[in-house]
Design a protein around this motif. Sequence first.
Motif, short mmCIF file in Angstrom:
data_model
loop_
_atom_site.label_atom_id
_atom_site.label_comp_id
_atom_site.label_asym_id
_atom_site.label_seq_id
_atom_site.Cartn_x
_atom_site.Cartn_y
_atom_site.Cartn_z
N MET A 1 0.85 -1.21 0.00
CA MET A 1 0.00 0.00 0.00
C MET A 1 0.88 1.25 0.00
N PRO A 2 0.62 2.13 -0.93
CA PRO A 2 1.41 3.38 -0.92
C PRO A 2 1.15 4.16 0.37
N GLU A 3 2.22 4.60 1.02
CA GLU A 3 2.10 5.40 2.23
C GLU A 3 2.54 6.83 1.92
N LEU A 4 2.68 7.64 2.95
CA LEU A 4 2.94 9.06 2.73
C LEU A 4 4.09 9.34 1.75
N PRO A 5 5.27 8.73 1.91
CA PRO A 5 6.36 9.08 1.00
C PRO A 5 6.06 8.70 -0.46
N GLU A 6 5.37 7.57 -0.65
CA GLU A 6 5.07 7.12 -2.01
C GLU A 6 4.02 8.04 -2.65
N VAL A 7 2.99 8.40 -1.87
CA VAL A 7 1.96 9.29 -2.42
C VAL A 7 2.55 10.68 -2.68
N GLU A 8 3.43 11.11 -1.79
CA GLU A 8 4.06 12.43 -1.95
C GLU A 8 4.87 12.51 -3.25
N ILE A 9 5.65 11.50 -3.56
CA ILE A 9 6.48 11.59 -4.76
C ILE A 9 5.61 11.49 -6.02
N VAL A 10 4.56 10.69 -5.95
CA VAL A 10 3.63 10.62 -7.10
C VAL A 10 2.99 12.00 -7.31
N ALA A 11 2.56 12.63 -6.22
CA ALA A 11 1.94 13.96 -6.34
C ALA A 11 2.94 14.95 -6.93
N ARG A 12 4.18 14.93 -6.47
CA ARG A 12 5.17 15.89 -6.97
C ARG A 12 5.45 15.68 -8.46
N ARG A 13 5.63 14.43 -8.85
CA ARG A 13 5.94 14.16 -10.26
C ARG A 13 4.76 14.52 -11.16
N ASP B 1 5.41 1.08 -11.16
CA ASP B 1 4.35 0.48 -10.35
C ASP B 1 4.85 0.21 -8.94
N LYS B 2 6.07 -0.30 -8.86
CA LYS B 2 6.66 -0.58 -7.55
C LYS B 2 7.79 0.38 -7.31
N LEU B 3 7.67 1.21 -6.29
CA LEU B 3 8.73 2.17 -6.00
C LEU B 3 9.88 1.47 -5.28
N PRO B 4 11.11 1.94 -5.52
CA PRO B 4 12.25 1.34 -4.83
C PRO B 4 12.33 1.84 -3.39
N MET B 5 11.56 1.20 -2.50
CA MET B 5 11.45 1.68 -1.12
C MET B 5 12.76 1.45 -0.36
N PRO B 6 13.33 2.49 0.21
CA PRO B 6 14.60 2.32 0.94
C PRO B 6 14.36 1.77 2.36
N LEU B 7 13.84 0.55 2.44
CA LEU B 7 13.54 -0.06 3.74
C LEU B 7 14.78 -0.74 4.29
N ARG B 8 14.95 -0.67 5.60
CA ARG B 8 16.10 -1.31 6.22
C ARG B 8 15.71 -2.41 7.20
N VAL B 9 14.48 -2.36 7.67
CA VAL B 9 14.03 -3.30 8.71
C VAL B 9 12.80 -4.09 8.23
N HIS B 10 11.80 -3.36 7.75
CA HIS B 10 10.59 -4.01 7.25
C HIS B 10 10.95 -4.94 6.10
N LYS C 1 13.32 12.04 0.17
CA LYS C 1 14.57 12.51 -0.43
C LYS C 1 15.14 11.44 -1.38
N HIS C 2 15.06 10.18 -0.95
CA HIS C 2 15.52 9.08 -1.80
C HIS C 2 14.70 9.03 -3.09
N TYR C 3 13.38 9.12 -2.97
CA TYR C 3 12.54 9.08 -4.17
C TYR C 3 12.84 10.27 -5.08
N GLU C 4 13.11 11.43 -4.49
CA GLU C 4 13.43 12.60 -5.31
C GLU C 4 14.64 12.31 -6.20
N GLU C 5 15.57 11.50 -5.67
CA GLU C 5 16.79 11.22 -6.43
C GLU C 5 16.59 10.13 -7.48
N VAL C 6 15.73 9.16 -7.19
CA VAL C 6 15.68 7.99 -8.08
C VAL C 6 14.40 7.84 -8.89
#
Length: 303
Positions: free
Chosen positions: A1-13, A247-256, A235-240
């Motif tokens: 499920m897209p969360e805040l960072p994913e929805v934010e980058i979609v909105a910006r683009r 369809d699938k964003l490259p989520m910079p997850l470290r634990v999940h 910030k990561h999404y802004e760069e990549v």
Amino acid sequence: MPELPEVEIVARRLEQALRGATIDSALAPGINALKTYDPPLSALAGLRIAGVGRRGKNLVVRVEGGGGGGEAPSSGEGAEAAVGELALLIHLMSAGRLQLYDKPAGPRDRTSRLLLRLRDGRELRLREFGSKQAAWVKLLPAAQVERDEAVAKLGPEAWPDPPAPAALGRLLRAPRPLHGLLRDQRIIAGIGRSWVDEILWEAQLSPFKRGADLEEQELERLRAAIVRVLGGAIKHYEEVVSLPVPDKLPMPLRVHRHEGQPCPRCGATLEAVHFEDYTIAYCPPCQTDGRVLKDRRLSRLLK
Ligand SMILES: [Zn+2]
């Protein structure tokens, strides 16, 4: 499920690509994802996209009248459209994506829930994958977005400026585990199952600690972790991420989704508690005083 960072980058683009574009027509094919009927979708024809924003995990596409060179907005039955701005309020739910294409969808496309055809030939499509049809759209007068039940019930935004520690403490003062409280959109808006694990790991807090038991220093750590983790993802999404947004964003997850791997902080093995439809990942030494909580019945007993 897209969360805040994913929805934010979609909105910006989409904002960058769509601002000023004129809508030719709008359609909601197949099973109706459109939850409103007044104004009708036809009210969008001839109007211009004024911007794309985010509210919680919702996308808001603002549309304004007057197509530039003297074109009158098509009023259809929606006389309101000529009066003020309209907005499409969109919730992607778990499998929806809002994407911009150079060409209209073909007749066999079964994933589209909403199509906005633009004068320049491009098409903005709300698509949904999988068997569930849960993504939805509302077409509202722009002034009503904040009053819509999906928005009005949201808690304060988790990013960029979540409530200060004392206020956050009041919001979280409940005898429920932090993992659930932070995902409750009525308490704080934007965090879901992926980023909550990252935030709690960053704050070195147990997912099972009750919100009511948080101390001042823990609230400070939690607030700082929310800002750092969500801001870092954006910030990561802004760069990549560029258009077309994948369809699938490259989520910079470290634990999940990293259970079984070493903790990036202490090197211990990350553990997970499995629920029916989601998994909590955490580091025992960093978050639970070394206790391993694999069983959810057991986890309920621990804070
Ligand atoms: Zn650790």
